[in-house]
Scaffold this motif. Structure first.
Motif: not given
Length: 189
Positions: A1-5, A39-52
């Motif tokens: 899964m891909i997440y953004y924050i 609570a949402i993200v799993k170790e194998e997931d990708t998270v894109w942190l879009l700054g700040d």
């Protein structure tokens, strides 16, 4: 899964006044974001942190990211620029870019900290995910925010800032739903 924050502003007390964040202090905010994240993200997931990730002088506050799950990638924001070398040496991020294009379930997604008018693959059904503007609105922050919202109204552009995503990472589909649900809200989503 891909997440953004985006726009965590860990260690940045000025963000409370700018965005009316619902926390009593920086520690409560950091703990809430970390708890929501894990609570949402799993170790194998990708998270894109879009700054700040932090304020201009609060690099140490990103150490909480070590406790947060997933493979992390950073898009540099205006408050991150002074920490580039520290971010590169931290070992926290798989990639660090100013702007990039990714594939999210066969959808072309341009990632940039800033809301921009034209982006990679714009004319080929490409999408934009951005941050930077928090939950700003014209009545408090000036007419440019109304103009951004109007420009993005019929475009595949989505704000992943924590101030509009409930202080949690979200998927592209969740951002699409949020934008539709909040279409008539004054903030930019």
């Amino acid at each position: 899964m891909i997440y953004y924050i985006s726009d965590l502003h860990l260690g940045d007390s000025k963000v409370f006044k700018k965005c009316s964040r619902p926390f009593k202090d920086l520690n409560e905010m950091k703990d809430a974001i970390a708890s929501n994240w894990n609570a949402i993200v799993k170790e194998e997931d990708t998270v894109w942190l879009l700054g700040d990730l932090t304020g201009d002088e609060a690099f140490d506050s990103v150490s909480v990211l070590k406790t947060m799950k997933g493979r992390k990638n950073l898009i540099i924001g205006n408050h991150d620029y002074g920490h580039l070398e520290e971010y590169r040496n931290s070992g926290l991020f798989e990639t660090i870019n100013f702007i990039t294009l990714i594939d999210d379930n066969k959808r072309k997604v341009c990632l940039c900290h800033y809301p921009i008018m034209d982006w990679m693959e714009f004319n080929r059904n490409g999408m934009l995910v951005y941050g930077h503007i928090h939950n700003k609105m014209e009545t408090l922050n000036g007419r440019a925010y109304r103009q951004i919202k109007e420009y993005y109204a019929d475009k595949s552009a989505y704000n992943c800032g924590v101030d509009v995503t409930g202080f949690r990472p979200v998927t592209l589909d969740q951002m699409i739903e949020l934008k539709e649900k909040n279409r008539n809200e004054p903030f930019i989503n």
